[in-house]
Design an enzyme around this catalytic site. Structure first.
Site, PDB file in Angstrom:
ATOM      1  N   SER A   1       0.796  -1.223   0.000  1.00 40.37           N
ATOM      2  CA  SER A   1       0.000   0.000   0.000  1.00 40.37           C
ATOM      3  C   SER A   1       0.832   1.278   0.000  1.00 40.37           C
ATOM      4  O   SER A   1       0.324   2.333  -0.365  1.00 40.37           O
ATOM      5  CB  SER A   1      -0.963   0.006   1.182  1.00 40.37           C
TER       6      SER A   1
ATOM      7  N   HIS B   1      -5.557  -3.993  -2.053  1.00 39.39           N
ATOM      8  CA  HIS B   1      -5.399  -2.977  -3.097  1.00 39.39           C
ATOM      9  C   HIS B   1      -5.422  -3.576  -4.500  1.00 39.39           C
ATOM     10  O   HIS B   1      -5.265  -2.849  -5.480  1.00 39.39           O
ATOM     11  CB  HIS B   1      -4.090  -2.207  -2.901  1.00 39.39           C
TER      12      HIS B   1
ATOM     13  N   LYS C   1     -12.192  -0.324  -0.620  1.00 41.16           N
ATOM     14  CA  LYS C   1     -11.347   0.451  -1.544  1.00 41.16           C
ATOM     15  C   LYS C   1     -12.013   0.450  -2.922  1.00 41.16           C
ATOM     16  O   LYS C   1     -12.969   1.190  -3.119  1.00 41.16           O
ATOM     17  CB  LYS C   1      -9.929  -0.117  -1.518  1.00 41.16           C
TER      18      LYS C   1
HETATM   19  C1  LIG Z   1      -2.833  -3.784   2.368  1.00 44.32           C
HETATM   20  C2  LIG Z   1      -4.057  -3.477   3.181  1.00 44.32           C
HETATM   21  N1  LIG Z   1      -4.692  -4.489   3.789  1.00 44.32           N
HETATM   22  C3  LIG Z   1      -5.806  -4.273   4.531  1.00 44.32           C
HETATM   23  C4  LIG Z   1      -6.305  -2.998   4.699  1.00 44.32           C
HETATM   24  C5  LIG Z   1      -7.522  -2.800   5.557  1.00 44.32           C
HETATM   25  O1  LIG Z   1      -8.654  -2.639   4.780  1.00 44.32           O
HETATM   26  P1  LIG Z   1      -9.948  -1.880   5.363  1.00 44.32           P
HETATM   27  O2  LIG Z   1      -9.757  -0.443   5.084  1.00 44.32           O
HETATM   28  O3  LIG Z   1     -11.082  -2.516   4.642  1.00 44.32           O
HETATM   29  O4  LIG Z   1      -9.971  -2.167   6.832  1.00 44.32           O
HETATM   30  C6  LIG Z   1      -5.689  -1.928   4.083  1.00 44.32           C
HETATM   31  C7  LIG Z   1      -6.261  -0.552   4.240  1.00 44.32           C
HETATM   32  O5  LIG Z   1      -5.640   0.377   4.625  1.00 44.32           O
HETATM   33  C8  LIG Z   1      -4.527  -2.161   3.308  1.00 44.32           C
HETATM   34  O6  LIG Z   1      -3.889  -1.148   2.727  1.00 44.32           O
END
Ligand SMILES: Cc1ncc(COP(=O)(O)O)c(C=O)c1O
Length: 393
Positions: free
Chosen positions: A182, A210, A241
């Protein structure tokens, strides 16, 4: 007078202020859109994860409104007691078909899906082998599981292999990577890690938060992109997202999902989604299937914007996705870049240590399918102006 037992928190905040790392929340006035008003200023918004613009898509909005009219605003219970509605089951069936797995369970967020799943499938005599840049929710899941955590340098498959090779035979092993990282926007070494997991009989897990809606046919994610269907035991995705609403899910075998129904603590102990959220997510899957040109637009915009930043001379790191970092060096410099961009009409979040390495602070840009070329060109012009001003280019 009572002394303040939380006084040290203020001291820590003061330290952040002194280091130029203190952030206040930016307030969005109105909808989450590519051009939006934050803190009463119209800006080109390069900070959302709304890859496909689905937060405001008419089909999702209508589905959510319809579900609210028919089913009310809340589910009223956790899934395992009285909070499993038809619409939750429909969403899970649709996601399983989308991900080409036997089964899916939906969590309240991607964070809960990662943390709840890792903590459920491992216990203290087990091992987790994790990429150093994996998401915080994976790290927290590892800690909660009480398994021994072994971290390998970013995407270093050989290092992951050596760790697995040297682990004692007893104890389960989980090998885990993000599909798209991310902060850098690069892809995990998914096929290579699958081979390593197979060699050592480890559980293979990929967090495709992502990648879902972005990579693979109709946005099926990196498992589809790399064609490793059937080789990843646990796939995590998010509905927060590209899907445009809220939630996370785990895709895998029927046994895995039934086990999580019984042992994943966020699933067991937190109320399920309002019907509107589940219905909007179902509508999003319809959009991915029936309007794949949206994903094409995301990639066209991504290529245009990345090429523009590189032509200006910015260091955009190793990104392979719509997440493009603009690396500025130390933390205060990245925050200054972010602040100046904002003043000039572009919102790109500054990110510094400990989220990224101390000398690799950056602003992170994410283009979406719904940005117009004019908006992206405007953003590039502002980047050029501010980048020169701060001697970044
Ligand atoms: C790589 C990754 N995994 C999981 C999440 C968590 O997702 P959520 O926003 O649905 O809690 C994020 C969000 O920031 C992320 O970037």
């Amino acid at each position: 007078m009572r002394s303040d037992p939380l006084g040290y928190l203020g001291t820590e905040l003061d330290a952040l202020k002194q280091q130029g790392l203190y952030r206040s929340l930016r307030i969005l006035d109105g909808e989450q859109k590519p051009k939006a008003e934050f803190d009463h200023r119209q800006v080109v918004n390069l900070s959302s994860n709304n890859y496909l613009g689905l937060t405001t898509h008419p089909r999702l909005r209508e589905a959510a409104l319809d579900a609210t009219r028919r089913l009310g605003v809340g589910s009223g219970s956790v899934r395992t007691i009285a909070g499993t509605m038809d619409i939750h089951m429909e969403l899970e069936r649709r996601l399983a078909a989308f991900k080409k797995t036997e089964s899916v369970v939906v969590f309240q967020s991607g964070f809960a899906a990662n943390a709840g799943t890792v903590a459920a499938v491992l216990s203290k005599d087990d091992y987790v082998v994790s990429d150093e840049l994996n998401h915080a929710s994976i790290i927290d899941g590892c800690r909660l599981s009480r398994a021994t955590i072994k971290v390998f340098p970013h995407k270093n498959v050989e290092a992951a292999r050596t760790i697995l090779k040297e682990l004692p035979a007893p104890g389960r092993k989980l090998l885990i990577t993000d599909g798209v990282f991310s902060m850098d926007g690069d892809l995990g070494a998914v096929p290579e890690l699958c081979a390593v997991a197979e060699e050592f009989g480890a559980i293979m897990m990929v967090d495709d938060a992502h990648a879902s809606g972005v990579f693979g046919a109709n946005g099926r994610g990196t498992i589809d992109h790399f064609n490793v269907h059937g080789r990843v035991d646990i796939q995590v995705g998010t509905l927060s997202k590209a899907i445009g609403a809220l939630g996370g899910y785990v895709a895998g075998s029927k046994t895995l999902i039934e086990f999580l129904y019984h042992r994943a603590r966020p699933f067991l102990f937190s109320t399920s989604h309002p019907p509107a959220v589940a219905a909007a997510c179902v509508a999003a899957l319809d959009v991915l299937e029936q309007e794949p040109q949206i994903i094409q637009r995301l990639w066209d915009n991504t290529r245009f914007f990345k090429a523009g930043l590189v032509a200006l001379g910015f260091n955009t790191g190793i990104s392979e996705s719509p997440i493009t970092p603009v690396i500025a060096g130390e933390g205060a410099r990245a925050m200054k870049l972010s602040d100046r961009l904002f003043e000039e009409g572009v919102f790109a979040q500054g990110i510094a240590f400990p989220t990224v390495a101390r000398d690799k602070a950056r602003v992170r840009t994410i283009v979406t399918a719904t940005h117009t070329r004019d908006e992206l060109q405007f953003a590039l012009d502002v980047f050029a102006k501010v980048g020169r001003e701060l001697a970044i280019i």
